[in-house]
Design a protein around this motif. Sequence first.
Motif, PDB file in Angstrom:
ATOM      1  N   THR A   9      22.883 -13.440 -66.531  1.00  0.00           N
ATOM      2  CA  THR A   9      23.001 -12.096 -66.925  1.00  0.00           C
ATOM      3  C   THR A   9      21.922 -11.926 -68.022  1.00  0.00           C
ATOM      4  OG1 THR A   9      25.132 -11.697 -66.334  1.00  0.00           O
ATOM      5  CG2 THR A   9      24.116 -10.257 -67.873  1.00  0.00           C
ATOM      6  N   ARG A  10      21.971 -12.950 -69.173  1.00  0.00           N
ATOM      7  CA  ARG A  10      21.047 -12.780 -70.389  1.00  0.00           C
ATOM      8  C   ARG A  10      19.683 -13.287 -70.130  1.00  0.00           C
ATOM      9  NH1 ARG A  10      23.777 -11.890 -75.332  1.00  0.00           N
ATOM     10  NH2 ARG A  10      25.858 -11.822 -75.335  1.00  0.00           N
ATOM     11  N   HIS A  11      19.539 -14.235 -69.295  1.00  0.00           N
ATOM     12  CA  HIS A  11      18.131 -14.845 -69.040  1.00  0.00           C
ATOM     13  C   HIS A  11      17.730 -14.903 -67.434  1.00  0.00           C
ATOM     14  CE1 HIS A  11      18.462 -15.789 -73.327  1.00  0.00           C
ATOM     15  NE2 HIS A  11      19.371 -16.440 -72.821  1.00  0.00           N
ATOM     16  N   PRO A  12      17.843 -13.800 -66.930  1.00  0.00           N
ATOM     17  CA  PRO A  12      17.654 -13.942 -65.389  1.00  0.00           C
ATOM     18  C   PRO A  12      15.981 -14.294 -65.045  1.00  0.00           C
ATOM     19  CG  PRO A  12      17.494 -11.624 -66.083  1.00  0.00           C
ATOM     20  CD  PRO A  12      18.154 -12.345 -67.107  1.00  0.00           C
ATOM     21  N   ALA A  13      15.116 -13.683 -65.936  1.00  0.00           N
ATOM     22  CA  ALA A  13      13.804 -14.058 -65.892  1.00  0.00           C
ATOM     23  C   ALA A  13      13.580 -15.695 -65.816  1.00  0.00           C
ATOM     24  CB  ALA A  13      12.703 -13.405 -67.035  1.00  0.00           C
ATOM     25  N   TRP A  14      14.127 -16.592 -67.001  1.00  0.00           N
ATOM     26  CA  TRP A  14      14.326 -17.883 -67.132  1.00  0.00           C
ATOM     27  C   TRP A  14      14.373 -18.563 -65.973  1.00  0.00           C
ATOM     28  CZ3 TRP A  14      17.119 -19.325 -72.390  1.00  0.00           C
ATOM     29  CH2 TRP A  14      16.442 -18.892 -73.274  1.00  0.00           C
ATOM     30  N   PHE A  15      15.790 -18.242 -65.439  1.00  0.00           N
ATOM     31  CA  PHE A  15      16.312 -18.791 -64.148  1.00  0.00           C
ATOM     32  C   PHE A  15      15.332 -18.703 -63.148  1.00  0.00           C
ATOM     33  CE2 PHE A  15      18.901 -20.050 -60.731  1.00  0.00           C
ATOM     34  CZ  PHE A  15      19.776 -21.197 -61.338  1.00  0.00           C
ATOM     35  N   LEU A  16      14.695 -17.594 -62.795  1.00  0.00           N
ATOM     36  CA  LEU A  16      13.731 -17.391 -61.633  1.00  0.00           C
ATOM     37  C   LEU A  16      12.627 -18.094 -61.786  1.00  0.00           C
ATOM     38  CD1 LEU A  16      14.404 -13.293 -61.048  1.00  0.00           C
ATOM     39  CD2 LEU A  16      15.200 -15.305 -59.517  1.00  0.00           C
ATOM     40  N   ARG A  17      11.990 -18.139 -63.097  1.00  0.00           N
ATOM     41  CA  ARG A  17      10.832 -18.935 -63.323  1.00  0.00           C
ATOM     42  C   ARG A  17      11.022 -20.502 -63.161  1.00  0.00           C
ATOM     43  NH1 ARG A  17       6.980 -15.648 -67.588  1.00  0.00           N
ATOM     44  NH2 ARG A  17       5.661 -17.147 -66.673  1.00  0.00           N
ATOM     45  N   LEU A  18      12.256 -21.047 -63.714  1.00  0.00           N
ATOM     46  CA  LEU A  18      12.422 -22.244 -63.660  1.00  0.00           C
ATOM     47  C   LEU A  18      12.864 -22.782 -62.260  1.00  0.00           C
ATOM     48  CD1 LEU A  18      14.600 -22.604 -66.751  1.00  0.00           C
ATOM     49  CD2 LEU A  18      12.316 -23.759 -66.403  1.00  0.00           C
ATOM     50  N   ALA A  19      13.202 -21.909 -61.573  1.00  0.00           N
ATOM     51  CA  ALA A  19      13.928 -22.218 -60.012  1.00  0.00           C
ATOM     52  C   ALA A  19      12.870 -22.073 -58.932  1.00  0.00           C
ATOM     53  CB  ALA A  19      15.385 -21.507 -60.002  1.00  0.00           C
ATOM     54  N   ALA A  20      12.014 -21.418 -59.343  1.00  0.00           N
ATOM     55  CA  ALA A  20      10.984 -21.060 -58.324  1.00  0.00           C
ATOM     56  C   ALA A  20      10.397 -22.377 -57.876  1.00  0.00           C
ATOM     57  CB  ALA A  20      10.051 -19.890 -58.689  1.00  0.00           C
ATOM     58  N   PRO A  21      10.085 -22.725 -56.496  1.00  0.00           N
ATOM     59  CA  PRO A  21       9.503 -23.990 -56.186  1.00  0.00           C
ATOM     60  C   PRO A  21       8.041 -23.920 -56.487  1.00  0.00           C
ATOM     61  CG  PRO A  21      10.706 -23.208 -54.315  1.00  0.00           C
ATOM     62  CD  PRO A  21      10.731 -22.163 -55.355  1.00  0.00           C
ATOM     63  N   GLY A  22       7.628 -24.684 -57.281  1.00  0.00           N
ATOM     64  CA  GLY A  22       6.182 -24.776 -58.056  1.00  0.00           C
ATOM     65  C   GLY A  22       5.920 -23.572 -58.829  1.00  0.00           C
ATOM     66  N   GLY A  23       6.820 -23.029 -59.403  1.00  0.00           N
ATOM     67  CA  GLY A  23       6.517 -21.851 -60.450  1.00  0.00           C
ATOM     68  C   GLY A  23       6.312 -22.270 -61.670  1.00  0.00           C
ATOM     69  N   TYR A  24       6.807 -23.291 -62.194  1.00  0.00           N
ATOM     70  CA  TYR A  24       6.672 -23.717 -63.581  1.00  0.00           C
ATOM     71  C   TYR A  24       6.347 -25.164 -63.830  1.00  0.00           C
ATOM     72  CZ  TYR A  24       8.113 -24.942 -68.282  1.00  0.00           C
ATOM     73  OH  TYR A  24       8.045 -25.574 -69.641  1.00  0.00           O
ATOM     74  N   ALA A  25       5.414 -25.264 -64.680  1.00  0.00           N
ATOM     75  CA  ALA A  25       5.186 -26.653 -65.096  1.00  0.00           C
ATOM     76  C   ALA A  25       4.816 -26.827 -66.669  1.00  0.00           C
ATOM     77  CB  ALA A  25       3.740 -27.276 -64.421  1.00  0.00           C
ATOM     78  N   PRO A  26       5.499 -27.649 -67.401  1.00  0.00           N
ATOM     79  CA  PRO A  26       5.540 -27.474 -68.687  1.00  0.00           C
ATOM     80  C   PRO A  26       3.980 -27.988 -69.285  1.00  0.00           C
ATOM     81  CG  PRO A  26       6.782 -29.347 -67.976  1.00  0.00           C
ATOM     82  CD  PRO A  26       6.674 -28.567 -66.750  1.00  0.00           C
ATOM     83  N   GLU A  27       3.188 -29.004 -68.678  1.00  0.00           N
ATOM     84  CA  GLU A  27       1.911 -29.181 -69.209  1.00  0.00           C
ATOM     85  C   GLU A  27       1.039 -28.113 -68.988  1.00  0.00           C
ATOM     86  OE1 GLU A  27       2.335 -31.171 -65.029  1.00  0.00           O
ATOM     87  OE2 GLU A  27       3.489 -30.639 -66.643  1.00  0.00           O
ATOM     88  N   ARG A  28       1.285 -27.133 -67.912  1.00  0.00           N
ATOM     89  CA  ARG A  28       0.499 -25.719 -67.975  1.00  0.00           C
ATOM     90  C   ARG A  28       0.606 -24.974 -69.155  1.00  0.00           C
ATOM     91  NH1 ARG A  28       1.568 -25.276 -62.303  1.00  0.00           N
ATOM     92  NH2 ARG A  28       3.219 -23.565 -62.700  1.00  0.00           N
TER      93      ARG A  28
END
Length: 278
Positions: free
Chosen positions: A216-235
Amino acid sequence: MAAEALRTLLGRVRYEVLPARATEAKVLAHVPRDIVVTVTASPVKGLEPTLALTERLAAHGYRVVPHLPARLLRDDAHLKDVAERLRATGIDDLFVPAGDADPPAGPYEGALPVLRRLAELGSPFEELGITGYPESHPVIHDDITVQSMWDKRAHATYIVSNLCFDPRVLGDWITRIRRRAITLPVYVGVAGPVQRAKLLAMATKIGVGESTRFLTRHPAWFLRLAAPGGYAPERLLTRGAQALTGPSAGVAGLHLFTFNQLAETERWRRALLDRLGG
């Protein structure tokens, strides 16, 4: 120059962990002793799991930074007891967020009164961390979060930024707080190399109530972290290298949100260090 600066930041990391049953074993198996470990606190489970894990990891030789959310403190006596217990363990660094407990367990609704009370108790901790919000807080206006850091600056010694996925936003935020003469060093909050399946499993293990609160507090976090190929810390680090490593940025290191995926996080860090060294 940017590569060397990023290598330096990756050598000054803090790993944030959740006080789950298997956390101690994972830290011992995968985290070098020279990496600072920070231990979160749960509004559902209270402070005891955080304090107990802090004591055990400190006994293993780690430098540990427990989270002490203001809203989990019952009263002044509770704060004093926690401070004395941590100091007896040798803890000299404390991270003080407001916390998500609603309603608060006691009179503290935010971090500033706790920081002031710790000063009245003789400033028992050499280091005190506070929260910064590069991306907008779910319920607090950006101007208020910046003002809050200004108000706390006399009591704190560093800032830990909350998760941010946009290097431009992160750079703008660092510039903004420096223009406000907030000079505290910043540990930039970065999500580690999260595996989607493990993130979803972890959310389930946390418990329905806390998972719902997190989403509820961080829906954008979860979606971006959970999306396949959607997040890479080195980028994020590569694209934000200029903003993070400039002499005026005052970035002291990285605060890695591991979501207890410690083996993956440390493996990623070492591989990136090797690539940057090449």
